[in-house]
Design a protein around this motif. Structure first.
Motif, mmCIF file in Angstrom:
data_model
loop_
_atom_site.group_PDB
_atom_site.id
_atom_site.type_symbol
_atom_site.label_atom_id
_atom_site.label_comp_id
_atom_site.label_asym_id
_atom_site.label_seq_id
_atom_site.Cartn_x
_atom_site.Cartn_y
_atom_site.Cartn_z
ATOM 1 N N ILE A 1 39.346 -67.304 -10.328
ATOM 2 C CA ILE A 1 39.879 -67.546 -9.166
ATOM 3 C C ILE A 1 39.860 -65.408 -9.158
ATOM 4 O O ILE A 1 40.434 -65.126 -10.467
ATOM 5 C CB ILE A 1 40.964 -67.749 -9.106
ATOM 6 N N ASP B 1 44.542 -75.624 -8.854
ATOM 7 C CA ASP B 1 45.643 -75.167 -9.661
ATOM 8 C C ASP B 1 44.933 -76.414 -10.821
ATOM 9 O O ASP B 1 44.899 -75.076 -11.884
ATOM 10 C CB ASP B 1 46.733 -75.701 -9.149
ATOM 11 N N PHE C 1 38.512 -70.035 0.384
ATOM 12 C CA PHE C 1 39.030 -70.883 -0.019
ATOM 13 C C PHE C 1 38.973 -71.498 1.404
ATOM 14 O O PHE C 1 38.883 -73.185 2.013
ATOM 15 C CB PHE C 1 40.898 -70.296 0.572
ATOM 16 N N PHE D 1 36.446 -67.832 -5.794
ATOM 17 C CA PHE D 1 36.832 -69.741 -6.909
ATOM 18 C C PHE D 1 35.076 -69.110 -6.926
ATOM 19 O O PHE D 1 33.853 -69.059 -5.995
ATOM 20 C CB PHE D 1 37.273 -70.445 -5.971
ATOM 21 N N GLU E 1 47.050 -86.699 -6.533
ATOM 22 C CA GLU E 1 48.093 -85.351 -6.047
ATOM 23 C C GLU E 1 47.336 -85.396 -4.392
ATOM 24 O O GLU E 1 47.487 -85.655 -3.447
ATOM 25 C CB GLU E 1 48.178 -84.206 -6.342
ATOM 26 N N GLU E 2 49.030 -85.102 -3.440
ATOM 27 C CA GLU E 2 49.320 -84.887 -2.395
ATOM 28 C C GLU E 2 50.600 -83.732 -2.059
ATOM 29 O O GLU E 2 51.046 -83.952 -1.615
ATOM 30 C CB GLU E 2 49.842 -85.691 -1.824
ATOM 31 N N ALA E 3 50.287 -82.346 -2.910
ATOM 32 C CA ALA E 3 50.973 -81.667 -3.647
ATOM 33 C C ALA E 3 50.940 -81.029 -1.887
ATOM 34 O O ALA E 3 50.043 -80.720 -1.284
ATOM 35 C CB ALA E 3 51.341 -80.399 -3.758
ATOM 36 N N ASP E 4 52.383 -80.371 -1.171
ATOM 37 C CA ASP E 4 51.712 -79.707 0.114
ATOM 38 C C ASP E 4 53.276 -78.653 0.015
ATOM 39 O O ASP E 4 53.377 -77.785 0.849
ATOM 40 C CB ASP E 4 51.891 -80.284 0.965
ATOM 41 N N THR F 1 53.674 -72.327 -4.410
ATOM 42 C CA THR F 1 52.835 -71.429 -4.305
ATOM 43 C C THR F 1 51.661 -72.436 -4.856
ATOM 44 O O THR F 1 52.259 -73.081 -6.276
ATOM 45 C CB THR F 1 53.463 -70.206 -5.579
ATOM 46 N N GLN F 2 50.573 -71.914 -4.424
ATOM 47 C CA GLN F 2 49.652 -72.467 -4.427
ATOM 48 C C GLN F 2 48.770 -72.070 -4.451
ATOM 49 O O GLN F 2 47.724 -70.834 -4.641
ATOM 50 C CB GLN F 2 48.533 -73.668 -3.579
ATOM 51 N N ALA F 3 47.450 -71.929 -5.559
ATOM 52 C CA ALA F 3 45.908 -71.630 -6.086
ATOM 53 C C ALA F 3 45.539 -71.166 -4.832
ATOM 54 O O ALA F 3 44.744 -71.631 -5.104
ATOM 55 C CB ALA F 3 45.154 -71.826 -7.038
ATOM 56 N N GLY F 4 44.920 -69.694 -4.325
ATOM 57 C CA GLY F 4 43.847 -69.232 -3.390
ATOM 58 C C GLY F 4 44.251 -69.953 -2.387
ATOM 59 O O GLY F 4 43.746 -69.464 -1.357
ATOM 60 N N ASP F 5 45.933 -70.426 -2.101
ATOM 61 C CA ASP F 5 46.101 -70.660 -0.973
ATOM 62 C C ASP F 5 46.239 -68.949 0.440
ATOM 63 O O ASP F 5 46.680 -68.309 -0.077
ATOM 64 C CB ASP F 5 47.333 -71.225 -0.803
ATOM 65 N N PRO F 6 45.329 -68.950 1.502
ATOM 66 C CA PRO F 6 44.923 -67.180 2.060
ATOM 67 C C PRO F 6 46.898 -67.249 2.001
ATOM 68 O O PRO F 6 47.002 -66.550 3.068
ATOM 69 C CB PRO F 6 44.308 -68.122 3.368
ATOM 70 N N ASP F 7 47.032 -68.066 2.945
ATOM 71 C CA ASP F 7 48.646 -68.304 3.627
ATOM 72 C C ASP F 7 49.892 -67.142 2.427
ATOM 73 O O ASP F 7 50.527 -66.859 2.501
ATOM 74 C CB ASP F 7 49.197 -69.323 3.463
ATOM 75 N N ASN F 8 49.732 -67.517 1.140
ATOM 76 C CA ASN F 8 50.438 -66.594 -0.095
ATOM 77 C C ASN F 8 49.228 -65.560 -0.685
ATOM 78 O O ASN F 8 49.391 -65.629 -1.389
ATOM 79 C CB ASN F 8 49.861 -67.570 -1.174
ATOM 80 N N GLY F 9 48.068 -64.774 -0.075
ATOM 81 C CA GLY F 9 47.499 -63.831 -0.064
ATOM 82 C C GLY F 9 46.393 -64.441 -1.237
ATOM 83 O O GLY F 9 45.998 -63.910 -2.077
ATOM 84 N N THR G 1 40.517 -63.971 -1.641
ATOM 85 C CA THR G 1 40.227 -64.665 -2.993
ATOM 86 C C THR G 1 39.082 -65.586 -2.939
ATOM 87 O O THR G 1 38.842 -66.144 -1.896
ATOM 88 C CB THR G 1 41.899 -65.847 -3.061
ATOM 89 N N GLY H 1 47.155 -78.159 1.118
ATOM 90 C CA GLY H 1 48.102 -78.048 0.304
ATOM 91 C C GLY H 1 47.180 -78.797 -0.836
ATOM 92 O O GLY H 1 47.364 -78.630 -2.034
ATOM 93 N N ASN H 2 46.269 -80.027 -0.828
ATOM 94 C CA ASN H 2 45.694 -80.434 -1.752
ATOM 95 C C ASN H 2 43.947 -79.765 -2.394
ATOM 96 O O ASN H 2 44.467 -80.160 -3.228
ATOM 97 C CB ASN H 2 45.322 -81.947 -0.748
ATOM 98 N N SER I 1 44.983 -76.598 -2.286
ATOM 99 C CA SER I 1 45.142 -75.909 -3.403
ATOM 100 C C SER I 1 45.839 -76.304 -4.298
ATOM 101 O O SER I 1 45.132 -75.682 -6.328
ATOM 102 C CB SER I 1 46.847 -75.023 -3.266
#
Lengths: 101, 260
Positions: free
Chosen positions: A57, A47, A28, A70, B246-249, B252-260, A68, A40-41, A43
């Motif tokens: 993943i 997705d 990441f 990719f 998208e401007e999603a913030d 739970t998002q894919a692979g975000d390190p904050d989410n493990g 993680t 955020g963008n 992620s």
């Protein structure tokens, strides 16, 4: 333009897929750094790419640390190749039109 | 192996090349392995010198001890090259040093999950056995210590070349085997520029240290350059769109390190 894959045509996703096609796997932080996106963008785009079947993943542990990574899938690599070919064809057509004018 | 294509400067497809060059040049993991190899070579070399002295003076206790240290160092080196603990350690150190810029790998260059194939593990074991044999030959006066580096280069150079090709490393990785091999040839054919009798061991340690470090540092510097090129090229060759979809913030998002 109609022939171009809309999933890939988005600049952020094109960046991500192009970078991933140059390596076996990336995490990441690497994509965050090189694709110049917000967390955020990135992620959200990951997705979308995963749902399209263009990236896979892998979650694992390195010692005690979760990790993680990719990778681009075969489907993603094929779609990216097709995208560049489509873009090249459009450019060639435009150049031909310019010459004819 | 994909066909090499020539693209115009600034073509987004050059991103692929620079991403790969960067991944091929991450050398911190090699630095960790290099430090360990140098320590082991020093231990084996010192034990060999001690064995020779003990043998000459007929001191059986010291002789047995130094042979034991030599074998133990060789076994430790073998364990280090195949253990899971090593790959975790290398990952932790790499992550500590490179964590902020992230992780990218290319065919085993920095973090391949699979263990080495059996034939390569065999070659690594052979490398140890070969050097141990060299040390023993010196200990029993069958070989002059002056020939230790050329002896080492005879196995080490092709071994390192096989590793470079197998791991598909960048150009920097060739520096080590090529210079080590040339050094061995020069010493064998009587290069006068060498360490004297008391420091004879340095004739093998310095080339291993020096050329290894030169290769690793070259790789590291090149990885900085490749990363800079990659970032610049990515920003300029594929500029941000007028408005992204998208401007999603949140969530739970894919692979975000904050989410493990």
């Amino acid at each position: 333009m109609g022939d171009l894959d809309r999933t890939i045509h988005e600049p952020a996703r094109l960046r991500i897929l192009t970078i991933l096609s140059g390596v076996d796997a990336a995490d990441f932080n690497f994509l965050l750094n090189t694709a110049s996106l917000t967390k955020g963008n990135l992620s959200s785009h990951m997705d979308r790419l995963e749902k399209a079947g263009y990236v896979s993943i892998t979650k694992s542990f390195k010692g005690r640390m979760p990790h993680t990574s990719f990778s681009i899938t075969e489907e993603g690599a094929a779609a990216l190749k097709k995208y560049w070919e489509g873009l090249d064809a459009i450019r060639a057509m435009q150049e031909q039109n310019d010459i004819e004018k | 192996m994909p066909k090499k294509k020539q693209y115009q400067p600034g073509d987004p497809r050059q991103i692929v090349l620079w991403a790969r060059r960067y991944a091929q040049s991450r050398t911190i993991s090699f630095l960790v392995q290099w430090v360990f190899i140098v320590i082991m070579v020093l231990a084996i070399g010192l034990a060999a010198a001690l064995t020779q002295t003990a043998h000459e003076q007929g001191r059986m206790g010291l002789f047995t001890l130094s042979v034991g240290v030599m074998i133990l160092s060789a076994l430790l080196m073998l364990w280090f090259s195949i253990s899971r603990w090593t790959s975790d350690l290398i990952f932790s150190i790499t992550n500590w040093l490179y964590g902020r810029e992230g992780y990218a790998s290319w065919s085993g260059s920095s973090g391949k999950e699979e263990p080495l194939p059996l034939w390569l593990t065999g070659l690594s074991g052979g490398l140890l056995a070969y050097h141990l044999l060299g040390a023993l030959l010196i200990s029993f006066n069958y070989m002059n210590i002056r020939h230790l580096q050329p002896w080492s280069a005879l196995y080490m150079t092709p071994f390192l070349i096989i590793m470079v090709v197998y791991q598909r490393l960048g150009f920097w990785a060739w520096i080590w085997p090529v210079l080590y091999g040339i050094h061995g040839l020069l010493l064998y054919f009587g290069l006068s520029w060498r360490f004297g009798r008391e420091y004879e061991l340095l004739n093998i340690v310095v080339p291993i240290f020096g050329y290894g470090l030169a290769a690793i540092l070259t790789g590291h510097l090149y990885s900085r350059y490749a990363l800079l090129k990659l970032k610049t090229l990515t920003r300029h060759a594929i500029p941000d769109g007028e408005g992204t979809e998208e401007e999603a913030d949140s969530g739970t998002q894919a692979g975000d390190p904050d989410n493990g």
